[in-house]
Enzyme design. Sequence first.
Site, mmCIF file in Angstrom:
data_model
loop_
_atom_site.group_PDB
_atom_site.id
_atom_site.type_symbol
_atom_site.label_atom_id
_atom_site.label_comp_id
_atom_site.label_asym_id
_atom_site.label_seq_id
_atom_site.Cartn_x
_atom_site.Cartn_y
_atom_site.Cartn_z
ATOM 1 N N THR A 259 0.902 -1.139 0.000
ATOM 2 C CA THR A 259 0.000 0.000 0.000
ATOM 3 C C THR A 259 0.939 1.186 0.000
ATOM 4 O O THR A 259 2.111 1.041 0.311
ATOM 5 C CB THR A 259 -0.817 -0.004 1.322
ATOM 6 O OG1 THR A 259 -1.732 -1.091 1.298
ATOM 7 C CG2 THR A 259 -1.606 1.272 1.548
ATOM 8 N N GLY A 289 -10.240 -2.900 2.933
ATOM 9 C CA GLY A 289 -9.324 -2.937 4.073
ATOM 10 C C GLY A 289 -9.382 -1.622 4.829
ATOM 11 O O GLY A 289 -10.396 -0.910 4.825
ATOM 12 N N ASP A 290 -8.274 -1.289 5.465
ATOM 13 C CA ASP A 290 -8.210 -0.054 6.257
ATOM 14 C C ASP A 290 -7.954 1.179 5.391
ATOM 15 O O ASP A 290 -8.273 2.299 5.784
ATOM 16 C CB ASP A 290 -7.126 -0.160 7.342
ATOM 17 C CG ASP A 290 -5.754 -0.477 6.761
ATOM 18 O OD1 ASP A 290 -5.683 -1.079 5.663
ATOM 19 O OD2 ASP A 290 -4.745 -0.144 7.405
ATOM 20 N N GLY A 311 -0.290 -2.530 6.091
ATOM 21 C CA GLY A 311 -0.217 -3.784 6.846
ATOM 22 C C GLY A 311 -1.587 -4.407 7.004
ATOM 23 O O GLY A 311 -2.462 -4.230 6.152
HETATM 24 N N1 ASP Z 1 -3.565 -2.319 4.598
HETATM 25 C C1 ASP Z 1 -3.815 -2.874 3.305
HETATM 26 C C2 ASP Z 1 -5.145 -3.564 3.306
HETATM 27 O O1 ASP Z 1 -5.508 -4.168 4.297
HETATM 28 C C3 ASP Z 1 -2.792 -3.851 2.840
HETATM 29 C C4 ASP Z 1 -1.375 -3.446 3.043
HETATM 30 O O2 ASP Z 1 -1.071 -2.385 3.503
HETATM 31 O O3 ASP Z 1 -0.500 -4.226 2.684
HETATM 32 O O4 ASP Z 1 -5.793 -3.585 2.298
#
Ligand code: ASP
Length: 429
Positions: A259, A289-290, A311
């Site tokens: 991300t 996601g977040d 993450g």
């Molecule tokens: N946070 C991102 C999500 O959950 C994924 C990532 O940052 O790797 O979609």
Amino acid sequence: MSFSRRDFVRTSFLGTLAAGAGLRAQGESASEYLVEHPAEVAQNDDAQSGSYKRPIIICAHNGFNYLDDAFAFLKSGGDTLDAALRVVQGPENDPNDTSVGLGGLPNEEGVVELDACCMHGPTRRAGSVGAVRNIKNVSLVSKAVFDHTGHVMLVGEGAERFAVAVGFPRENLLTDHSRKIWLLWKEYHSNSDWWGPGLADPHWQPPSDAPQPPEKAKPQSELWQERYRGLEEHAAALGIAPEDRADAIHKVLFPPTGTIHCSALNGKGEISGCTTTSGLAYKLPGRCGDSPIIGAGCYTDQDVGSAGATGSGEENIKIAGAHTIIENMRHGMSPHEAGMDALKRVGRIYSGDMNKLRFVDMTYYILRKDGAYAGVSLWEGYRAGHPHMIAVHDGAKRSEVTTPLFKGFSQDFPPEPKVPDEVRKEYLK
Ligand code: ASP
């Protein structure tokens, strides 16, 4: 912000102590992993609130190559959100970055779905889009949401139609490279479905890791080698170039995350942030996601600062990570302390159970409105030699290793059987 230096020290100390004690009390083993004395870093944590202002941009490491242009733009008077958007558009436009925008790894049905959000500090506006298909620059679409509507968040088909209405081109985001990796992933997981060669295929063989009678059971390393070679053959059959096969196999066995978050501050003390992603590889269609959640993947408060995350999105949503960090700083914690407290909250989701927490990882990028910043992460990195990094430009562009809460490296999820060392050395360098 109005707090005295004494309040500042006391609040931070009590906050950190309480959070740390909670984690230890609930999971004895967790304390072994806590970094007791995290390296006090060149992360400029000690800059006192309000003491000076300076232009600075911080971001996830995949934004490193785009920092020079964005910093020059910021210094020449460019808006802080536009500067941050310049950084994140780099990976969004890069077909070789398989974690963001064009070329992002798709969902389980082979469709790329993107999430993004942004906040403009000076005008206190926010925009967000989730699970958007066919539009590459979703970070810009998230800004368009507040530029062109009275809403804050649009998702799915509605978000896509909105983007087209305001002038974004529809395009196919699934590159050949990502499509082949996705197909390889499908075939790898096809023992129990109809993808991959069927019984009628002359080369069909029962999967090597299917249950075997005890006399035929093979050692783990042999099973792994067979599995790896099988994947190599599939990769060749799919037309994945020899030099790309190891990377593709790695992305199948250990679905990558990735991300980009970016926060920018100018000399007037204005601050903004944004986050954009293709989310988890092979996720369920419609999963957000977040990254598009204001307060989780990104949060900016003109009075305090800006923070963002990469993450384990599901965990970060549960603790409203970016907002928690901003509130921690509002109450006197330094960027470093604020981030560590948020990470401890992630630890408390699983009561400090390291059997679960080793499959979770988080990195927070934190910028206070006086230019103090920190990069912190739950673990040191995904594997040895690949530490979590933050990229910074404040006149000098650099990469810095984040400060981890736990010693060691997170494990990929979904968990694969442990790769024997000899196989890892030979194949998964
Ligand atoms: N946070 C991102 C999500 O959950 C994924 C990532 O940052 O790797 O979609």
